[in-house]
Scaffold this active site. Structure first.
Site, PDB file in Angstrom:
ATOM      1  N   GLU A 241       0.889  -1.176   0.000  1.00 25.07           N
ATOM      2  CA  GLU A 241       0.000   0.000   0.000  1.00 25.07           C
ATOM      3  C   GLU A 241       0.918   1.215   0.000  1.00 25.07           C
ATOM      4  O   GLU A 241       1.571   1.498   0.999  1.00 25.07           O
ATOM      5  CB  GLU A 241      -0.906  -0.001   1.240  1.00 25.07           C
ATOM      6  CG  GLU A 241      -1.852  -1.189   1.319  1.00 25.07           C
ATOM      7  CD  GLU A 241      -3.030  -1.089   0.356  1.00 25.07           C
ATOM      8  OE1 GLU A 241      -3.251  -0.004  -0.228  1.00 25.07           O
ATOM      9  OE2 GLU A 241      -3.727  -2.105   0.179  1.00 25.07           O
ATOM     10  N   CYS A 275      -2.230   9.052   2.936  1.00 24.10           N
ATOM     11  CA  CYS A 275      -1.968   8.529   1.589  1.00 24.10           C
ATOM     12  C   CYS A 275      -3.093   8.907   0.647  1.00 24.10           C
ATOM     13  O   CYS A 275      -2.866   9.162  -0.530  1.00 24.10           O
ATOM     14  CB  CYS A 275      -1.796   7.012   1.642  1.00 24.10           C
ATOM     15  SG  CYS A 275      -3.156   6.184   2.482  1.00 24.10           S
TER      16      CYS A 275
HETATM   17  P1  NAD Z   1       8.651   4.832   4.274  1.00 25.76           P
HETATM   18  O1  NAD Z   1       8.565   4.088   3.013  1.00 25.76           O
HETATM   19  O2  NAD Z   1       9.785   5.759   4.486  1.00 25.76           O
HETATM   20  O3  NAD Z   1       8.700   3.822   5.518  1.00 25.76           O
HETATM   21  C1  NAD Z   1       7.697   2.872   5.733  1.00 25.76           C
HETATM   22  C2  NAD Z   1       8.225   1.751   6.606  1.00 25.76           C
HETATM   23  O4  NAD Z   1       9.204   1.016   5.875  1.00 25.76           O
HETATM   24  C3  NAD Z   1       8.904   2.214   7.885  1.00 25.76           C
HETATM   25  O5  NAD Z   1       8.506   1.358   8.936  1.00 25.76           O
HETATM   26  C4  NAD Z   1      10.383   2.029   7.580  1.00 25.76           C
HETATM   27  O6  NAD Z   1      11.182   1.796   8.708  1.00 25.76           O
HETATM   28  C5  NAD Z   1      10.330   0.788   6.713  1.00 25.76           C
HETATM   29  N1  NAD Z   1      11.504   0.587   5.856  1.00 25.76           N
HETATM   30  C6  NAD Z   1      12.364   1.517   5.396  1.00 25.76           C
HETATM   31  N2  NAD Z   1      13.293   0.931   4.614  1.00 25.76           N
HETATM   32  C7  NAD Z   1      13.011  -0.381   4.571  1.00 25.76           C
HETATM   33  C8  NAD Z   1      13.594  -1.500   3.915  1.00 25.76           C
HETATM   34  N3  NAD Z   1      14.674  -1.345   3.134  1.00 25.76           N
HETATM   35  N4  NAD Z   1      13.037  -2.709   4.084  1.00 25.76           N
HETATM   36  C9  NAD Z   1      11.919  -2.855   4.850  1.00 25.76           C
HETATM   37  N5  NAD Z   1      11.331  -1.839   5.501  1.00 25.76           N
HETATM   38  C10 NAD Z   1      11.860  -0.607   5.352  1.00 25.76           C
HETATM   39  O7  NAD Z   1       7.237   5.559   4.435  1.00 25.76           O
HETATM   40  P2  NAD Z   1       6.831   6.661   5.495  1.00 25.76           P
HETATM   41  O8  NAD Z   1       7.550   7.913   5.152  1.00 25.76           O
HETATM   42  O9  NAD Z   1       6.942   6.101   6.857  1.00 25.76           O
HETATM   43  O10 NAD Z   1       5.259   6.837   5.183  1.00 25.76           O
HETATM   44  C11 NAD Z   1       4.753   7.749   4.260  1.00 25.76           C
HETATM   45  C12 NAD Z   1       4.394   7.036   2.973  1.00 25.76           C
HETATM   46  O11 NAD Z   1       3.463   5.994   3.236  1.00 25.76           O
HETATM   47  C13 NAD Z   1       3.710   7.939   1.975  1.00 25.76           C
HETATM   48  O12 NAD Z   1       4.233   7.695   0.699  1.00 25.76           O
HETATM   49  C14 NAD Z   1       2.251   7.502   2.043  1.00 25.76           C
HETATM   50  O13 NAD Z   1       1.509   7.760   0.874  1.00 25.76           O
HETATM   51  C15 NAD Z   1       2.406   6.032   2.300  1.00 25.76           C
HETATM   52  N6  NAD Z   1       1.173   5.483   2.872  1.00 25.76           N
HETATM   53  C16 NAD Z   1       0.388   4.705   2.083  1.00 25.76           C
HETATM   54  C17 NAD Z   1      -0.811   4.211   2.577  1.00 25.76           C
HETATM   55  C18 NAD Z   1      -1.719   3.363   1.727  1.00 25.76           C
HETATM   56  O14 NAD Z   1      -2.612   2.739   2.282  1.00 25.76           O
HETATM   57  N7  NAD Z   1      -1.542   3.307   0.417  1.00 25.76           N
HETATM   58  C19 NAD Z   1      -1.180   4.501   3.886  1.00 25.76           C
HETATM   59  C20 NAD Z   1      -0.356   5.295   4.672  1.00 25.76           C
HETATM   60  C21 NAD Z   1       0.834   5.780   4.148  1.00 25.76           C
END
Ligand code: NAD
Length: 505
Positions: A241, A275
């Site tokens: 997502e 999001c």
């Molecule tokens: P992010 O991608 O920076 O981090 C998300 C998670 O991934 C964190 O827990 C982080 O520690 C982890 N992570 C980072 N690197 C990783 C790796 N190499 N392997 C595995 N895990 C890893 O996202 P964010 O900045 O925390 O959140 C904002 C983003 O989330 C925005 O783009 C938003 O649109 C999206 N979002 C999407 C939805 C949806 O339902 N589509 C909902 C909420 C947020």
């Protein structure tokens, strides 16, 4: 936001971004500890599965009550680690979790019950055919910082309802709510090891991808791609997502007052860090000026600051302060390319981290603000000649998470909705589909893979098994070895009879 690397520390200092104060210090679960958590989850899972839907449902309903009984504490925890407005934590988080516990308690069995299917194949007719949904075992959930309850813990609920054990790696920015929910599941009697939390950084998330049987990821598109690449190494199935750039299309025959209220609410709620935020608006030329005037006035009335209880502010903080860099860059880029800032446009990091509710006019698709996810309290509004141009521009995006159409003509609204390339489209509404848990919620294009909610929202946490039971059968079927010309001809005649008529079955 993209992935953050682990700094050389074994603690996460959790900052309240609305005040700049450190509110907690949390032990990091490093990647080396993930196998130990997975082992505990594997030990707990069979007993949890064998409890069955009814008993699991009862425990989930207890959790539902716990969430309501403890709602103030949960909201305070969310607000303390995100700096979001009280109402953003209440409506989009506590209310979601309470509803989700009840929904999955009630519907898990319906979605996962054995299915008896009939076959059209003449070779299988007469047999009993069953499709079974078997829990995968151990589910890993990786979540973002914008909704620590809804978008992190929320995905654990259907995973557990299906009979899996879950390990949640919350965002390193907001680990507290996930830990608090550990207290909820413990107090409500969910067995040890069924829900575990692994606070940590990207590398902990990576180790989780390697070790679990299914990975549910919510976060940015950039990190989602890395997670998918890593999952390929172990063939870990996953759902993603990801980010969005949700368009809103306002037709000339829209209820402009409602559309303007919605544009402001759905772009600024959670300080734009949703999001499915409205990230860009297209307005048909005849009503553009009136719409802009309504929105400008409403944005000007918004109150921003550190939340101090219910009703104290409309917009809270930038949850992850580096996100302000992206917002700032998008506004600067837009202004350099000819956009006008009609409200806001400034960032403040002196006493907490904030970005003002910002209205951008005279925008076009050469600007990052119209093409890339901003994930902040900005609202760019663009004039379009007609709805066709609005649809074309809405679809001119790598993202396809959600969209909204505004018109008093519901039939026209539905026709336009069907032309939009997004996983969900609302007419005269936005975001509200998210609370209808019967509907699938998932992005098209770069916004994701798979979906949450609805039947797929729980079936993804299971393995399908097809069972064929043959009771009455000859000693040797027609197609069995050894082959003979006579039986081959018979099969040819049968194929002609069944498939050779060019008619419907
Ligand atoms: P992010 O991608 O920076 O981090 C998300 C998670 O991934 C964190 O827990 C982080 O520690 C982890 N992570 C980072 N690197 C990783 C790796 N190499 N392997 C595995 N895990 C890893 O996202 P964010 O900045 O925390 O959140 C904002 C983003 O989330 C925005 O783009 C938003 O649109 C999206 N979002 C999407 C939805 C949806 O339902 N589509 C909902 C909420 C947020």
């Amino acid at each position: 936001m993209t992935a953050t690397a682990a700094p050389p520390t074994h603690k996460i200092e959790v900052e309240n971004p609305a005040t700049g104060q450190i509110v907690a210090s949390v032990d990091v679960v490093g990647p080396e500890r993930i196998p130990e958590l997975v082992e505990r989850a594997r030990a707990a899972q069979p007993g949890w599965e064998v409890l069955g839907f009814e008993a699991r449902g009862q425990l989930l309903r207890r959790c539902q009550k716990w969430v309501i009984d403890n709602s103030e504490r949960i909201i305070e925890t969310i607000v303390s680690e995100t700096g979001k407005a009280w109402e953003d934590a209440q409506m989009a988080e506590v209310s979601y979790a309470a509803s989700a516990f009840g929904f999955w308690a009630k519907n898990a069995e319906k979605y996962l019950a054995d299915e008896r299917v009939k076959t059209a194949s003449p070779f299988v007719k007469g047999r009993k055919l069953i499709v079974r949904h078997v829990p995968v075992g151990v589910v890993g959930v990786i979540g973002p910082w914008n909704y620590p309850l809804t978008n992190s813990f929320g995905d654990c609920i259907p995973a557990m309802a299906a009979g899996n054990a879950v390990i949640l790696k919350p965002s390193e920015v907001t680990p507290l709510t996930a830990l608090l929910m550990g207290e909820c599941v413990r107090e409500c009697g969910i067995p040890d090891g069924v829900y575990q939390v692994a606070p940590g950084f990207g590398e902990t998330g990576g180790a989780l991808v390697d070790a679990v049987d299914f990975l549910m990821f919510t976060g940015s598109t950039a990190t989602g791609k890395k997670v998918m690449e890593r999952a390929a190494k172990t063939l870990t199935p996953l759902a993603l997502e990801l980010g969005g750039k949700d368009p809103m299309l306002v037709c000339a025959d829209a209820d402009l007052e409602r559309a303007a209220n919605a544009a402001v609410h759905y772009s600024m709620q959670n300080a734009g860090q949703t999001c499915i935020s409205t990230e860009r608006v297209y307005v048909e030329a005849p009503v553009y000026d009136q719409f802009v005037s309504l929105v400008t006035q409403k944005v000007g009335e918004l109150r921003q600051g550190a939340p101090r209880g219910p009703g104290s502010v409309d917009l809270g903080a930038m949850i992850h302060p580096p996100q302000s860099d992206i917002v700032e860059a998008h506004v600067r880029d837009a202004v350099e390319k000819g956009a006008r800032v009609a409200a806001g446009g400034h960032r403040s990091d002196s006493n907490g981290h904030f970005y003002e509710p910002t209205l951008l006019l005279d925008v076009d698709h050469s600007m990052a603000a119209m093409r890339e996810e901003t994930f902040g309290p900005t609202l760019p509004i663009m004039k379009v000649a007609d709805a066709d141009e609005g649809v074309r521009l809405s679809n001119d995006s790598p993202y396809g998470l959600q969209a909204s159409i505004w018109t008093k003509d519901a039939a026209k609204g539905e026709r336009l909705a069907r032309r939009i390339e997004a996983g969900a489209v609302t007419v005269n509404d936005a975001q509200i589909n998210y609370v209808a848990l019967e509907l699938p919620m998932g992005g098209w294009k770069s916004s994701g893979l798979g979906s949450r909610h609805g039947a797929d929202g729980i079936r993804k946490y299971t393995k399908k098994q097809a069972i064929v039971i043959t009771r009455l059968a000859p000693k040797r079927d027609l197609h069995m070895l050894p082959y003979s010309a006579k039986r081959t001809k018979l099969i040819a005649r049968m194929l002609k009879l069944v498939y050779g008529r060019g008619k419907r079955d």
